[in-house]
Enzyme design. Structure first.
Site, PDB file in Angstrom:
ATOM      1  N   LYS A 111      -3.376 -92.850  34.792  1.00 44.77           N
ATOM      2  CA  LYS A 111      -3.764 -91.913  35.847  1.00 44.77           C
ATOM      3  C   LYS A 111      -3.786 -92.574  37.223  1.00 44.77           C
ATOM      4  CE  LYS A 111      -5.924 -88.417  33.030  1.00 44.77           C
ATOM      5  NZ  LYS A 111      -5.774 -89.022  31.679  1.00 44.77           N
TER       6      LYS A 111
HETATM    7  C1  LIG Z   1      -5.090 -88.440  30.620  1.00 46.58           C
HETATM    8  C2  LIG Z   1      -4.617 -89.305  29.510  1.00 46.58           C
HETATM    9  C3  LIG Z   1      -3.655 -88.865  28.557  1.00 46.58           C
HETATM   10  C4  LIG Z   1      -3.111 -87.454  28.550  1.00 46.58           C
HETATM   11  O1  LIG Z   1      -2.269 -87.174  29.638  1.00 46.58           O
HETATM   12  P1  LIG Z   1      -1.957 -85.657  30.041  1.00 46.58           P
HETATM   13  O2  LIG Z   1      -1.270 -85.753  31.335  1.00 46.58           O
HETATM   14  O3  LIG Z   1      -3.280 -84.964  30.124  1.00 46.58           O
HETATM   15  O4  LIG Z   1      -1.084 -85.089  28.963  1.00 46.58           O
HETATM   16  C5  LIG Z   1      -3.225 -89.757  27.596  1.00 46.58           C
HETATM   17  N1  LIG Z   1      -3.728 -91.005  27.519  1.00 46.58           N
HETATM   18  C6  LIG Z   1      -4.644 -91.463  28.405  1.00 46.58           C
HETATM   19  C7  LIG Z   1      -5.166 -92.843  28.237  1.00 46.58           C
HETATM   20  C8  LIG Z   1      -5.121 -90.639  29.427  1.00 46.58           C
HETATM   21  O5  LIG Z   1      -6.042 -91.100  30.281  1.00 46.58           O
END
Ligand SMILES: *Cc1c(COP(=O)(O)O)cnc(C)c1O
Length: 476
Positions: free
Chosen positions: A117
């Site tokens: 993120k």
């Molecule tokens: C947010 C997140 C996901 C999922 O991603 P999306 O964009 O919501 O599909 C997967 N793995 C981790 C570690 C995350 O923080």
């Protein structure tokens, strides 16, 4: 470039207008009117840009196709300020690691909070500061988190002018590492609020504040959730960087396997593919919360209730509905806003599901758009972490393990498969310990963070108290 809503609202907006907004006025999500096309010569040029100038310049090239209301020199400077070796640990920003024949891991988790993120949120922080400064405005970000999103938002917004972050989290329920990451931030514009309750209580408080429209307007309340178009756009860049690293010629195809929850990450892959990046398959990997896998297997999209949403060992994928999924369905239905609205506003509100299994468009999801899917359970996760460690000496986190498990099932001999690494193992140490009988390595900058002083307000689940805090800190 103008942006439209997936539910047909007539206004066409520019990038900076939707940057600070959440949903479109009709409840839809924003998408560009069309996807800029990357031809062979352009892809060759982008390859050169990445190899010779680096990730930040590649990001500028892609973003500038979608953003025409920030002067090019400014946008280039924002990218250069965001994607640095200091922030992301390596000059390549998203290095590709070879795992085994035809399988690669793309490292997206070397940012400040050790999850993918950061890739988008760090850019968002700089874009927000830039745009708010230009307008002479302020923004108060109010959010609820059970871990990854909140910390990524705080590390992106810390010290940014014009922005305050009020982040609620369930008191005592995050891992010690996650608490230390968030609560050790001493920046004056970051407010950690530990709510005596569960995550849903936090989310309800955020909703209650946002539903008070007078308060929301007066105190410029905003969010940074995954439906923000700028976040999605920032993620498109690493699909290009992954493709460029995995291939030497533009004729080659690559598939991506993506650990998925809210469909934000893999939706960026869909955008890259729509732009003409030679992606063979987009492999959607879910955990036990398999709303998405069910859709791609059956054509039925069935939102889960709270009771049917499992708490798993890949918690950042524990979702009951996938908030970005509407973007893909809009494209799948030939960009029919009225039909998208009928499904997402009407059908979901009434029966909690819709069924496209008999619609000719459903077959296109696989054939025309390249989507396939699979799911992974706690036992699969442990097996995959163990196997990857035993055979390759590589430690992976629980979410990446879900992606790899499905990738290995779905790969084909002639197309390289790139698995997106979405977090580092240290964030989910307990499950890695369960699988391997040892603690994951900890990057040096996180040594001893649990012992740092903490800055957090403990509060009852009381909407009035949160409002009072925001009003007091704003001073107007
Ligand atoms: C947010 C997140 C996901 C999922 O991603 P999306 O964009 O919501 O599909 C997967 N793995 C981790 C570690 C995350 O923080």
């Amino acid at each position: 470039m103008r942006y439209l809503s997936t539910r047909g609202h007539a206004d066409r907006k520019r990038f900076c207008e939707i940057l600070l907004e959440g949903l479109a006025p009709d409840g839809g999500l924003y998408l560009p009117e069309s996807y800029p096309q990357i031809d062979d010569a352009t892809l060759t040029r982008l390859r050169k840009v990445y190899h010779e100038q680096g990730y930040a310049d590649l990001a500028f090239e892609i973003l500038s196709l979608y953003i025409d209301d920030i002067p090019a020199a400014d946008l280039r400077a924002l990218c250069a300020k965001t994607y640095t070796a200091e922030v992301f640990g390596t000059g390549e920003i998203v290095p590709l690691r070879h795992l085994e024949d035809g399988v690669w891991i793309e490292a997206l988790s070397n940012g400040p909070t050790l999850a993918f993120k950061d890739m988008a949120m760090q850019l968002l922080g700089n874009l927000f500061e830039y745009e708010l400064g230009r307008r002479g405005e302020e923004l108060n970000i109010l959010g609820a988190t059970s871990g990854d999103t909140g910390s990524a938002a705080e590390y992106a917004m810390r010290g940014k002018k014009g922005v305050r972050v009020f982040m609620t989290s369930p008191h005592g329920r995050m891992s010690p590492f996650q608490q230390a990451q968030m609560f050790s931030l001493m920046d004056a514009n970051i407010y950690n609020i530990a709510v005596k309750g569960v995550f849903d209580d936090c989310q309800d408080m955020v909703k209650a504040v946002s539903n008070d429209l007078d308060f929301k307007r007066k105190y410029k309340i905003g969010t940074v959730n995954s439906i923000n178009w700028a976040r999605l756009l920032a993620q498109v860049v690493y699909y290009f960087a992954g493709y460029i690293q995995a291939t030497t010629k533009n004729a080659e195809q690559v598939s991506f396997a993506v650990p998925s929850g809210n469909f934000g990450n893999v939706c960026a892959g869909h955008v890259a593919r729509m732009m003409g990046l030679p992606i063979a398959k987009l492999v959607v990997a879910t955990n036990e919360n398999d709303v998405l896998d069910e859709f791609f297997r059956t054509g039925v999209y069935r939102v889960r209730g709270t009771a049917d949403t499992h708490e798993t060992s890949s918690p950042s994928m524990d979702i009951s509905k996938a908030s970005n999924f509407e973007r893909f369905v809009f494209d799948l239905l030939g960009r029919d806003g009225a039909r998208t609205k009928a499904l997402f506003a009407d059908a979901l509100n009434q029966g909690g599901q819709f069924d496209l299994s008999k619609d000719p468009a459903f077959a296109d999801a696989a054939t025309r758009y390249g989507f396939i899917s699979g799911k992974s359970t706690h036992a699969n996760r442990l097996d995959t972490i163990r196997d990857t460690w035993a055979r390759h000496g590589m430690m992976i986190d629980t979410h990446t393990a879900d992606g790899l498990k499905v990738a290995l099932e779905q790969r084909s001999a002639d197309v390289p498969m790139v698995v997106l690494e979405t977090a580092l193992p240290i964030k989910f140490a307990q499950t890695v310990q369960e699988a391997l009988g040892r603690e994951p390595d900890r990057p040096a900058k996180f040594e001893g963070i649990e012992a740092l002083p903490k800055r957090v307000l403990v509060m009852d689940a009381d909407v009035a108290a949160v409002k009072a805090l925001i009003a007091r800190e704003c001073g107007y």
